[in-house]
Scaffold this motif. Sequence first.
Motif, short mmCIF file in Angstrom:
data_model
loop_
_atom_site.label_atom_id
_atom_site.label_comp_id
_atom_site.label_asym_id
_atom_site.label_seq_id
_atom_site.Cartn_x
_atom_site.Cartn_y
_atom_site.Cartn_z
N SER A 97 -50.31 -4.38 10.41
CA SER A 97 -49.28 -5.02 9.59
C SER A 97 -48.28 -5.77 10.45
O SER A 97 -47.79 -6.84 10.06
CB SER A 97 -48.56 -3.98 8.72
OG SER A 97 -48.01 -2.93 9.50
N SER A 98 -47.99 -5.25 11.65
CA SER A 98 -47.04 -5.91 12.55
C SER A 98 -47.68 -7.09 13.29
O SER A 98 -47.09 -8.17 13.38
CB SER A 98 -46.49 -4.91 13.57
OG SER A 98 -45.76 -3.89 12.94
N SER A 99 -48.89 -6.89 13.80
CA SER A 99 -49.53 -7.95 14.58
C SER A 99 -49.89 -9.15 13.72
O SER A 99 -49.76 -10.30 14.15
CB SER A 99 -50.78 -7.41 15.29
OG SER A 99 -51.71 -6.87 14.37
N THR A 100 -50.34 -8.89 12.48
CA THR A 100 -50.66 -10.01 11.59
C THR A 100 -49.39 -10.76 11.19
O THR A 100 -49.41 -11.98 11.03
CB THR A 100 -51.40 -9.52 10.34
OG1 THR A 100 -50.66 -8.46 9.72
CG2 THR A 100 -52.79 -9.03 10.69
N LEU A 101 -48.29 -10.03 11.06
CA LEU A 101 -47.00 -10.66 10.77
C LEU A 101 -46.59 -11.58 11.92
O LEU A 101 -46.22 -12.74 11.71
CB LEU A 101 -45.93 -9.60 10.55
CG LEU A 101 -44.49 -10.10 10.40
CD1 LEU A 101 -44.34 -10.90 9.12
CD2 LEU A 101 -43.51 -8.93 10.45
N ILE A 102 -46.66 -11.06 13.14
CA ILE A 102 -46.30 -11.85 14.32
C ILE A 102 -47.19 -13.08 14.44
O ILE A 102 -46.70 -14.19 14.70
CB ILE A 102 -46.40 -10.99 15.60
CG1 ILE A 102 -45.31 -9.92 15.63
CG2 ILE A 102 -46.33 -11.86 16.85
CD1 ILE A 102 -43.90 -10.45 15.81
N ALA A 103 -48.49 -12.91 14.24
CA ALA A 103 -49.42 -14.04 14.36
C ALA A 103 -49.11 -15.12 13.34
O ALA A 103 -49.10 -16.33 13.66
CB ALA A 103 -50.85 -13.55 14.20
N ASN A 104 -48.84 -14.72 12.11
CA ASN A 104 -48.54 -15.71 11.07
C ASN A 104 -47.21 -16.41 11.31
O ASN A 104 -47.11 -17.64 11.16
CB ASN A 104 -48.54 -15.02 9.70
CG ASN A 104 -49.93 -14.72 9.18
OD1 ASN A 104 -50.89 -15.39 9.53
ND2 ASN A 104 -50.04 -13.70 8.34
N ILE A 105 -46.18 -15.65 11.66
CA ILE A 105 -44.87 -16.26 11.91
C ILE A 105 -44.94 -17.20 13.10
O ILE A 105 -44.34 -18.28 13.09
CB ILE A 105 -43.80 -15.18 12.14
CG1 ILE A 105 -43.53 -14.42 10.84
CG2 ILE A 105 -42.50 -15.80 12.65
CD1 ILE A 105 -42.48 -13.33 10.96
N ALA A 106 -45.69 -16.81 14.14
CA ALA A 106 -45.82 -17.66 15.32
C ALA A 106 -46.51 -18.98 14.97
O ALA A 106 -46.11 -20.04 15.47
CB ALA A 106 -46.60 -16.92 16.41
N SER A 107 -47.52 -18.91 14.13
CA SER A 107 -48.21 -20.14 13.70
C SER A 107 -47.25 -21.05 12.94
O SER A 107 -47.24 -22.27 13.13
CB SER A 107 -49.41 -19.80 12.82
OG SER A 107 -50.39 -19.10 13.54
N TRP A 108 -46.45 -20.46 12.07
CA TRP A 108 -45.51 -21.24 11.27
C TRP A 108 -44.41 -21.89 12.12
O TRP A 108 -44.08 -23.06 11.94
CB TRP A 108 -44.89 -20.32 10.21
CG TRP A 108 -43.73 -20.91 9.47
CD1 TRP A 108 -43.64 -22.15 8.90
CD2 TRP A 108 -42.48 -20.25 9.20
NE1 TRP A 108 -42.40 -22.32 8.30
CE2 TRP A 108 -41.67 -21.16 8.47
CE3 TRP A 108 -41.97 -18.99 9.49
CZ2 TRP A 108 -40.38 -20.85 8.05
CZ3 TRP A 108 -40.70 -18.67 9.06
CH2 TRP A 108 -39.92 -19.60 8.36
N THR A 109 -43.87 -21.13 13.05
CA THR A 109 -42.72 -21.62 13.83
C THR A 109 -43.11 -22.28 15.14
O THR A 109 -42.24 -22.69 15.91
CB THR A 109 -41.75 -20.45 14.13
OG1 THR A 109 -42.46 -19.43 14.85
CG2 THR A 109 -41.19 -19.87 12.84
N ASN A 110 -44.42 -22.37 15.39
CA ASN A 110 -44.92 -23.06 16.58
C ASN A 110 -44.42 -22.43 17.88
O ASN A 110 -43.91 -23.11 18.78
CB ASN A 110 -44.56 -24.55 16.54
CG ASN A 110 -45.37 -25.36 17.54
OD1 ASN A 110 -46.52 -25.01 17.86
ND2 ASN A 110 -44.80 -26.44 18.04
#
Length: 306
Positions: free
Chosen positions: A121-134
């Motif tokens: 739940s944490s790693s998928t959150l980080i991966a998605n937010i990182a993709s969004w915020t570049n």
Amino acid sequence: MTETALKYYAHGKLLLTGEYLVLKGAKALALPLKLGQSMNVTSGKQQNRIKWEAFTPNSQWFSCEIQFPGFKIIESNDSKKAELLKKIFETIGKLNPEFPFERDFHIQTKLDFNPQWGLGSSSTLIANIASWTNVDAYQLNKLIFKGSGYDIACANADGPIFYRSREKPVPVNLSFPFEDHLFFIYSGTKKNTRHGIEHFLKTKGDISEGIRQIIEISENISRIKKLDEFQLVINEHEKIISGIIDEQSIQDKYFSDFNGVVKSLGAWGGDFFLAASSMNEAATKNYFKRKGLQTIFTWNELILND
């Protein structure tokens, strides 16, 4: 009118080999999952606001509103999660100062699995937010959770990978003819990975031989074609890790009468474990259900390995 939603998706993870030692440079065999987390981002008419809503398969489990500048938490139904989200955004602000936090964002996330299961739940959150915020997902994850990064590698992988810190993940052609005899069982306990990491990193002593052995196991296990050979190797893996972290294996603790081999996945003491048995599916599931463990996946149900 809101803009068209930006959509992101990241896969969950399990670590088949190399738990703990991957933090010290060991090669690990990591498994991305068919289950993961989606994230949709829309922009509204207001300014300087992030409205966050997080859902599990069954219900909403977190909501928060953060105001920019300063990333002030305006309201939330979980202060601990809100503080973590604030920390993530503050870190992103340093990694990418050009990101337009002054806009109005409405973000909805949805997990495909129970967040207590420890599937990422944490790693998928980080991966998605990182993709969004570049921003770099590995760097963001390191600053927030101090993990090895294997879970971030799984988030965007299409199948099993060899993972080693500071190296590019390597896809693995993983073909187990005995996969119908492999099961993933939820232990009923959520393990705090951060605590496990911190505890292990304080471990003293020479573990170089253990790292060498685990690297060899990680490489060899991907080529195994027989169930009994697989069982021998994962049992040896358990003995090595048990000696290094000075903990009793999960099989010795709870499943000494099991007709097969049980292996911890990730930090010991919680989340999911692997069971490999020559028994059929019904018999294997019945054994663990009699132990009170009801959440059981087959290999094919859970592992992304197309």
